[in-house]
Scaffold this motif. Structure first.
Motif, PDB file in Angstrom:
ATOM      1  N   ALA A  21      -8.844   2.692   6.348  1.00 37.03           N
ATOM      2  CA  ALA A  21      -8.863   2.616   4.868  1.00 37.03           C
ATOM      3  C   ALA A  21      -7.450   2.766   4.296  1.00 37.03           C
ATOM      4  O   ALA A  21      -7.062   1.988   3.409  1.00 37.03           O
ATOM      5  CB  ALA A  21      -9.832   3.628   4.290  1.00 37.03           C
ATOM      6  N   PRO A  22      -6.658   3.747   4.768  1.00 37.49           N
ATOM      7  CA  PRO A  22      -5.292   3.845   4.225  1.00 37.49           C
ATOM      8  C   PRO A  22      -4.467   2.582   4.452  1.00 37.49           C
ATOM      9  O   PRO A  22      -3.681   2.185   3.581  1.00 37.49           O
ATOM     10  CB  PRO A  22      -4.666   5.038   4.974  1.00 37.49           C
ATOM     11  N   ARG A  23      -4.662   1.953   5.601  1.00 39.31           N
ATOM     12  CA  ARG A  23      -3.903   0.708   5.853  1.00 39.31           C
ATOM     13  C   ARG A  23      -4.348  -0.401   4.928  1.00 39.31           C
ATOM     14  O   ARG A  23      -3.522  -1.171   4.416  1.00 39.31           O
ATOM     15  CB  ARG A  23      -4.061   0.278   7.312  1.00 39.31           C
ATOM     16  N   ALA A  24      -5.663  -0.495   4.727  1.00 39.98           N
ATOM     17  CA  ALA A  24      -6.181  -1.514   3.806  1.00 39.98           C
ATOM     18  C   ALA A  24      -5.631  -1.263   2.411  1.00 39.98           C
ATOM     19  O   ALA A  24      -5.186  -2.184   1.709  1.00 39.98           O
ATOM     20  CB  ALA A  24      -7.701  -1.489   3.796  1.00 39.98           C
ATOM     21  N   ARG A  25      -5.636   0.006   2.002  1.00 40.93           N
ATOM     22  CA  ARG A  25      -5.156   0.382   0.658  1.00 40.93           C
ATOM     23  C   ARG A  25      -3.679   0.039   0.492  1.00 40.93           C
ATOM     24  O   ARG A  25      -3.260  -0.501  -0.534  1.00 40.93           O
ATOM     25  CB  ARG A  25      -5.411   1.888   0.458  1.00 40.93           C
ATOM     26  N   ALA A  26      -2.898   0.384   1.514  1.00 41.87           N
ATOM     27  CA  ALA A  26      -1.447   0.156   1.417  1.00 41.87           C
ATOM     28  C   ALA A  26      -1.145  -1.341   1.351  1.00 41.87           C
ATOM     29  O   ALA A  26      -0.277  -1.779   0.582  1.00 41.87           O
ATOM     30  CB  ALA A  26      -0.738   0.788   2.614  1.00 41.87           C
ATOM     31  N   PHE A  27      -1.864  -2.125   2.155  1.00 43.95           N
ATOM     32  CA  PHE A  27      -1.650  -3.583   2.160  1.00 43.95           C
ATOM     33  C   PHE A  27      -2.056  -4.160   0.805  1.00 43.95           C
ATOM     34  O   PHE A  27      -1.338  -4.975   0.217  1.00 43.95           O
ATOM     35  CB  PHE A  27      -2.453  -4.218   3.305  1.00 43.95           C
ATOM     36  N   ALA A  28      -3.213  -3.709   0.306  1.00 45.53           N
ATOM     37  CA  ALA A  28      -3.685  -4.188  -1.003  1.00 45.53           C
ATOM     38  C   ALA A  28      -2.685  -3.796  -2.093  1.00 45.53           C
ATOM     39  O   ALA A  28      -2.340  -4.619  -2.953  1.00 45.53           O
ATOM     40  CB  ALA A  28      -5.066  -3.614  -1.308  1.00 45.53           C
ATOM     41  N   ASP A  29      -2.214  -2.552  -2.056  1.00 43.89           N
ATOM     42  CA  ASP A  29      -1.269  -2.092  -3.082  1.00 43.89           C
ATOM     43  C   ASP A  29      -0.003  -2.946  -3.087  1.00 43.89           C
ATOM     44  O   ASP A  29       0.562  -3.224  -4.150  1.00 43.89           O
ATOM     45  CB  ASP A  29      -0.909  -0.609  -2.868  1.00 43.89           C
ATOM     46  N   HIS A 163       6.107 -12.609   0.040  1.00 43.07           N
ATOM     47  CA  HIS A 163       6.103 -11.400  -0.774  1.00 43.07           C
ATOM     48  C   HIS A 163       6.499 -10.181   0.065  1.00 43.07           C
ATOM     49  O   HIS A 163       7.308  -9.353  -0.350  1.00 43.07           O
ATOM     50  CB  HIS A 163       4.715 -11.202  -1.384  1.00 43.07           C
ATOM     51  N   ARG A 164       5.935 -10.101   1.255  1.00 45.20           N
ATOM     52  CA  ARG A 164       6.207  -8.983   2.177  1.00 45.20           C
ATOM     53  C   ARG A 164       7.689  -8.941   2.545  1.00 45.20           C
ATOM     54  O   ARG A 164       8.254  -7.881   2.793  1.00 45.20           O
ATOM     55  CB  ARG A 164       5.342  -9.172   3.425  1.00 45.20           C
ATOM     56  N   ALA A 165       8.322 -10.128   2.572  1.00 43.42           N
ATOM     57  CA  ALA A 165       9.748 -10.209   2.907  1.00 43.42           C
ATOM     58  C   ALA A 165      10.627  -9.802   1.725  1.00 43.42           C
ATOM     59  O   ALA A 165      11.843  -9.701   1.854  1.00 43.42           O
ATOM     60  CB  ALA A 165      10.103 -11.628   3.348  1.00 43.42           C
TER      61      ALA A 165
END
Ligand code: IYR
Length: 224
Positions: A21-29, A163-165
């Motif tokens: 869940a934290p990884r999903a949240r961080a990616f979504a954020d 975007h990630r870059a």
């Protein structure tokens, strides 16, 4: 499942339960922070970033794994200038009468008009083509499936990677955009799908508040 054709074990990278869940949240954020930008700086961007984004995009899922896409990455000033010139001809006709009143009203809060300087200012234009049909090794016509869905997902991968870059992006769809195939020498079976503009934002870039107003979560999602 019938496995008449060869398979190999999945190479899956599991994530520990507590991390999911934290990884999903961080990616979504991170993705939530992506903004469509229309004012770019002319600051150059390494080709390696564009290559990585196209590499992600070409691995997107597609109908029957036919990969019905082609990506033309343009950094050349002359080619960008020709794209801008042709796009502005179409966009001028669009804003000066071709578009319906309702459409123009919908665009008003975004502040767009026929002028597309970003097509020259931004260091990279990635022109995405959808392959309407392919060809079998014997040269016969190969049907593609779910082409808009497949190319749309590929564009999502492209945008997410850029975007990630740390790059700003803009999805631009000149209307109509048949000129892109001609200008970039693409074959008849490919249809321009969108231009993904990528680069650093101009220091004074702004975003319209209208673009920030997202529908509430519960309005767009239903759970059973
Ligand atoms: N292609 C035009 C118009 C346009 C249409 C939509 I729908 C947008 O979300 C934004 C623009 C242009 O690029 O200005």
């Amino acid at each position: 499942m019938s496995h008449d054709f060869p398979h190999r074990p999945l190479d899956f990278h599991p994530v520990a339960g507590a991390e999911m869940a934290p990884r999903a949240r961080a990616f979504a954020d991170d993705l939530i922070r992506r903004r469509t930008v229309r004012e770019f700086s002319d600051h150059q961007v390494d080709r390696a970033i564009i290559e990585a984004a196209i590499d992600a995009a070409r691995h997107a899922p597609s109908g029957a794994n036919h990969q019905p896409w082609h990506f033309v990455a343009v950094a050349d000033r002359g080619v960008k200038a020709r794209i801008r010139e042709a796009a502005e001809v179409e966009e001028k006709a669009f804003y000066d009468g071709k578009a319906s009143e309702e459409w123009l009203r919908a665009l008003k809060p975004l502040g767009t008009d026929w002028r597309k300087p970003f097509l020259e200012t931004a260091p990279w234009l990635i022109v995405v083509f959808a392959e309407q049909w392919g060809s079998w090794p014997d040269g016969s016509r190969k049907k593609n499936y779910y082409v808009p869905e497949s190319v749309g997902i590929a564009c999502g991968f492209l945008l997410a990677t850029l975007h990630r870059a740390g790059l700003a992006t803009l999805t631009h769809t000149p209307n109509p955009m048949g000129f892109l195939g001609t200008l970039l020498g693409r074959p008849r079976n490919e249809k321009a799908y969108m231009i993904v503009v990528a680069g650093h934002p101009a220091p004074d870039a702004v975003v319209p508040l209208h673009a920030l107003a997202k529908k509430p979560f519960d309005e767009v999602a239903t759970f059973f």
